[in-house]
Scaffold this motif. Structure first.
Motif, PDB file in Angstrom:
ATOM      1  N   ILE A 100      57.723  44.003  75.621  1.00 45.28           N
ATOM      2  CA  ILE A 100      57.821  43.874  74.166  1.00 45.28           C
ATOM      3  C   ILE A 100      59.271  43.616  73.753  1.00 45.28           C
ATOM      4  CG2 ILE A 100      57.460  45.027  71.952  1.00 45.28           C
ATOM      5  CD1 ILE A 100      54.880  44.365  73.344  1.00 45.28           C
ATOM      6  N   ARG A 101      60.187  44.375  74.352  1.00 44.93           N
ATOM      7  CA  ARG A 101      61.605  44.200  74.042  1.00 44.93           C
ATOM      8  C   ARG A 101      62.075  42.780  74.364  1.00 44.93           C
ATOM      9  NH1 ARG A 101      64.732  49.618  76.366  1.00 44.93           N
ATOM     10  NH2 ARG A 101      64.371  50.954  74.540  1.00 44.93           N
ATOM     11  N   LEU A 102      61.713  42.306  75.549  1.00 47.72           N
ATOM     12  CA  LEU A 102      62.190  41.000  75.984  1.00 47.72           C
ATOM     13  C   LEU A 102      61.603  39.880  75.137  1.00 47.72           C
ATOM     14  CD1 LEU A 102      62.025  41.650  79.820  1.00 47.72           C
ATOM     15  CD2 LEU A 102      64.104  41.395  78.438  1.00 47.72           C
ATOM     16  N   GLN A 103      60.343  40.010  74.743  1.00 46.27           N
ATOM     17  CA  GLN A 103      59.754  38.985  73.873  1.00 46.27           C
ATOM     18  C   GLN A 103      60.473  38.936  72.530  1.00 46.27           C
ATOM     19  OE1 GLN A 103      55.542  38.791  73.474  1.00 46.27           O
ATOM     20  NE2 GLN A 103      55.134  39.087  75.644  1.00 46.27           N
ATOM     21  N   GLU A 104      60.790  40.108  71.978  1.00 48.39           N
ATOM     22  CA  GLU A 104      61.491  40.133  70.699  1.00 48.39           C
ATOM     23  C   GLU A 104      62.905  39.594  70.840  1.00 48.39           C
ATOM     24  OE1 GLU A 104      62.535  40.927  66.647  1.00 48.39           O
ATOM     25  OE2 GLU A 104      60.738  40.341  67.762  1.00 48.39           O
ATOM     26  N   ALA A 105      63.577  39.911  71.933  1.00 47.29           N
ATOM     27  CA  ALA A 105      64.922  39.385  72.156  1.00 47.29           C
ATOM     28  C   ALA A 105      64.895  37.865  72.262  1.00 47.29           C
ATOM     29  CB  ALA A 105      65.514  39.989  73.431  1.00 47.29           C
ATOM     30  N   ARG A 106      63.904  37.336  72.944  1.00 47.63           N
ATOM     31  CA  ARG A 106      63.774  35.877  73.058  1.00 47.63           C
ATOM     32  C   ARG A 106      63.585  35.253  71.679  1.00 47.63           C
ATOM     33  NH1 ARG A 106      59.218  32.434  76.430  1.00 47.63           N
ATOM     34  NH2 ARG A 106      60.641  31.385  77.840  1.00 47.63           N
ATOM     35  N   ARG A 107      62.770  35.895  70.857  1.00 44.26           N
ATOM     36  CA  ARG A 107      62.556  35.377  69.501  1.00 44.26           C
ATOM     37  C   ARG A 107      63.858  35.403  68.698  1.00 44.26           C
ATOM     38  NH1 ARG A 107      62.127  36.660  64.447  1.00 44.26           N
ATOM     39  NH2 ARG A 107      62.694  38.822  64.870  1.00 44.26           N
ATOM     40  N   LEU A 108      64.622  36.486  68.801  1.00 46.29           N
ATOM     41  CA  LEU A 108      65.874  36.597  68.057  1.00 46.29           C
ATOM     42  C   LEU A 108      66.866  35.513  68.467  1.00 46.29           C
ATOM     43  CD1 LEU A 108      66.347  40.480  68.120  1.00 46.29           C
ATOM     44  CD2 LEU A 108      65.793  39.079  66.125  1.00 46.29           C
ATOM     45  N   MET A 109      66.928  35.209  69.750  1.00 44.66           N
ATOM     46  CA  MET A 109      67.833  34.158  70.210  1.00 44.66           C
ATOM     47  C   MET A 109      67.355  32.776  69.797  1.00 44.66           C
ATOM     48  SD  MET A 109      69.025  35.442  74.022  1.00 44.66           S
ATOM     49  CE  MET A 109      67.349  35.706  74.618  1.00 44.66           C
TER      50      MET A 109
ATOM     51  N   ALA B  54      73.820  39.108  74.470  1.00 45.88           N
ATOM     52  CA  ALA B  54      74.212  40.520  74.451  1.00 45.88           C
ATOM     53  C   ALA B  54      73.771  41.195  73.165  1.00 45.88           C
ATOM     54  CB  ALA B  54      75.721  40.645  74.644  1.00 45.88           C
ATOM     55  N   ASN B  55      73.924  40.503  72.028  1.00 45.55           N
ATOM     56  CA  ASN B  55      73.519  41.079  70.747  1.00 45.55           C
ATOM     57  C   ASN B  55      72.011  41.238  70.657  1.00 45.55           C
ATOM     58  OD1 ASN B  55      76.178  41.204  69.877  1.00 45.55           O
ATOM     59  ND2 ASN B  55      76.117  39.172  68.933  1.00 45.55           N
TER      60      ASN B  55
ATOM     61  N   GLY C 292      69.944  41.672  73.162  1.00 43.29           N
ATOM     62  CA  GLY C 292      69.574  42.791  74.022  1.00 43.29           C
ATOM     63  C   GLY C 292      69.836  44.124  73.360  1.00 43.29           C
ATOM     64  N   PHE C 293      70.977  44.240  72.688  1.00 43.56           N
ATOM     65  CA  PHE C 293      71.309  45.481  71.992  1.00 43.56           C
ATOM     66  C   PHE C 293      70.313  45.757  70.860  1.00 43.56           C
ATOM     67  CE2 PHE C 293      73.532  47.770  68.589  1.00 43.56           C
ATOM     68  CZ  PHE C 293      73.900  48.924  69.273  1.00 43.56           C
ATOM     69  N   GLU C 294      69.936  44.720  70.129  1.00 47.20           N
ATOM     70  CA  GLU C 294      69.011  44.884  68.999  1.00 47.20           C
ATOM     71  C   GLU C 294      67.662  45.447  69.447  1.00 47.20           C
ATOM     72  OE1 GLU C 294      69.096  44.424  65.634  1.00 47.20           O
ATOM     73  OE2 GLU C 294      71.274  44.238  65.811  1.00 47.20           O
ATOM     74  N   VAL C 295      67.225  45.097  70.650  1.00 48.68           N
ATOM     75  CA  VAL C 295      65.890  45.535  71.079  1.00 48.68           C
ATOM     76  C   VAL C 295      65.929  46.799  71.940  1.00 48.68           C
ATOM     77  CG1 VAL C 295      64.994  43.189  70.947  1.00 48.68           C
ATOM     78  CG2 VAL C 295      65.862  44.046  73.138  1.00 48.68           C
ATOM     79  N   GLY C 296      67.133  47.392  72.117  1.00 51.58           N
ATOM     80  CA  GLY C 296      67.181  48.682  72.785  1.00 51.58           C
ATOM     81  C   GLY C 296      67.898  48.735  74.108  1.00 51.58           C
ATOM     82  N   TYR C 297      68.474  47.603  74.570  1.00 53.12           N
ATOM     83  CA  TYR C 297      69.219  47.613  75.840  1.00 53.12           C
ATOM     84  C   TYR C 297      70.677  47.978  75.573  1.00 53.12           C
ATOM     85  CZ  TYR C 297      65.396  45.426  78.437  1.00 53.12           C
ATOM     86  OH  TYR C 297      64.202  45.162  79.053  1.00 53.12           O
ATOM     87  N   ASN C 298      71.184  48.964  76.316  1.00 45.05           N
ATOM     88  CA  ASN C 298      72.594  49.329  76.216  1.00 45.05           C
ATOM     89  C   ASN C 298      73.435  48.611  77.261  1.00 45.05           C
ATOM     90  OD1 ASN C 298      72.244  51.198  74.071  1.00 45.05           O
ATOM     91  ND2 ASN C 298      71.464  52.709  75.532  1.00 45.05           N
TER      92      ASN C 298
ATOM     93  N   PRO D 256      74.147  45.003  79.036  1.00 44.43           N
ATOM     94  CA  PRO D 256      73.887  43.560  79.058  1.00 44.43           C
ATOM     95  C   PRO D 256      73.415  43.064  80.416  1.00 44.43           C
ATOM     96  CG  PRO D 256      75.938  44.019  77.916  1.00 44.43           C
ATOM     97  CD  PRO D 256      75.502  45.305  78.556  1.00 44.43           C
ATOM     98  N   SER D 257      73.932  43.653  81.501  1.00 39.12           N
ATOM     99  CA  SER D 257      73.521  43.208  82.834  1.00 39.12           C
ATOM    100  C   SER D 257      72.069  43.571  83.107  1.00 39.12           C
ATOM    101  CB  SER D 257      74.433  43.826  83.899  1.00 39.12           C
ATOM    102  OG  SER D 257      74.356  45.241  83.871  1.00 39.12           O
TER     103      SER D 257
END
Length: 304
Positions: free
Chosen positions: A245-254, A262-263, A265-271, A273-274
């Protein structure tokens, strides 16, 4: 049960094509009914499949959930019982014969009423299984689907008749192989119902830290039973589901809002970046920036 014929699907495809003149997803006057059209095969794209029936009138699509693949076409419908993170791709389509699909969101209340009213006709003896399955399209289902789409040309009839035809389609599903799965979907006190409640919470709070034990407590189950049943229904562990779910939302944001990796990833809950880049590549096959560039070059619609 009357098995479908190509005549049924041609009629349905003609109806859908008239209401979906261009590629993309087309909403209708019926809030639970929409159409999908594509004039060419597509790249694998992530999507959340909500509880729904997908009836293909023309072309073919493949959905991948975890390690399992589901190909559906005019001969086979797809039905989902819970929200599932799926990678989908149209695999057969052309400008002359576009992919055409009817999607009907399932009404949990109407399902429960049908089950209560016809308890003797709807059995549930199968073990808990994946919340996504294929079934064989029948003439009865396609006839009902055609009548439902035809109502869009008769506004005066929509309010009175559409709920009846939607119930007819759900009844056909309940009487077939999908019946046990949908029976559990309609009842909140079943294991599937409790897993569905946990899924709904994850959908709304995917960026928040949470443990399997906390999710199990929300579902009213032990951690071990929750983990087992969650994986049976979704094909994923609870935390892997959240990652999808996080990765799908991050893809949409980009893709749609232009965020840097990096931004996003941070928005969806990843602290880290790697960690975000590593998990993103595992799911989508490329690092975030390269994946988004590929999608833009391929002309992928932002809505995807």
């Amino acid at each position: 049960m009357r098995i479908f014929s190509m005549r049924n699907t041609r009629h349905l495809s003609d109806l859908i094509a008239r209401h979906a003149p261009g590629d993309g997803t087309h909403c209708t006057a019926l809030p639970r009914l929409r159409f999908i059209r594509s004039g060419k095969p597509t790249l694998p794209m992530p999507a959340i499949y909500t509880p729904s029936l997908c009836l293909v009138a023309q072309g073919e699509k493949e959905a991948q959930l975890a390690t399992r693949r589901f190909r559906y076409d005019p001969a086979n419908f797809l039905v989902a019982a819970v929200d599932l993170p799926v990678i989908g791709a149209v695999t057969r389509a052309s400008a002359e014969e576009p992919y055409l699909c009817l999607v009907l969101d399932l009404d949990r209340t109407a399902l429960a009423e049908l089950i209560t009213a016809h308890a003797d006709a709807v059995r549930d003896s199968a073990p808990l299984d994946l919340g996504l399955m294929l079934g064989q399209s029948t003439q009865d289902m396609l006839d009902a689907a055609c009548r439902l789409v035809t109502l869009l040309d008769n506004e005066a009839d929509v309010a009175a008749l559409a709920p009846l035809i939607e119930r007819e389609l759900m009844w056909r599903l309940l009487r077939g192989p999908a019946g046990p799965m949908l029976r559990r979907m309609a009842a909140a006190d079943t294991r599937l119902g409790r897993i569905d409640q946990a899924i709904a919470w994850l959908r709304d709070h995917f960026a928040e830290p949470v443990s399997v034990e906390q999710l199990a407590e929300r579902a009213g189950m032990s951690a071990s039973a929750f983990h087992e049943h969650f994986r049976a229904v979704t094909g994923l562990s609870p935390l892997r589901y959240r990652a999808q779910i996080r990765l799908q939302e991050a893809r949409r944001l980009m893709l749609t809002e232009g965020l840097e990796a990096a931004n996003a990833g941070f928005e969806v809950g990843y602290n880290s970046p790697s960690q975000f880049s590593r998990e993103y590549g595992q799911v989508f096959g490329l690092p975030p920036a390269r994946d988004v560039t590929r999608l833009r070059e391929a002309g992928t619609p932002a809505a995807a």
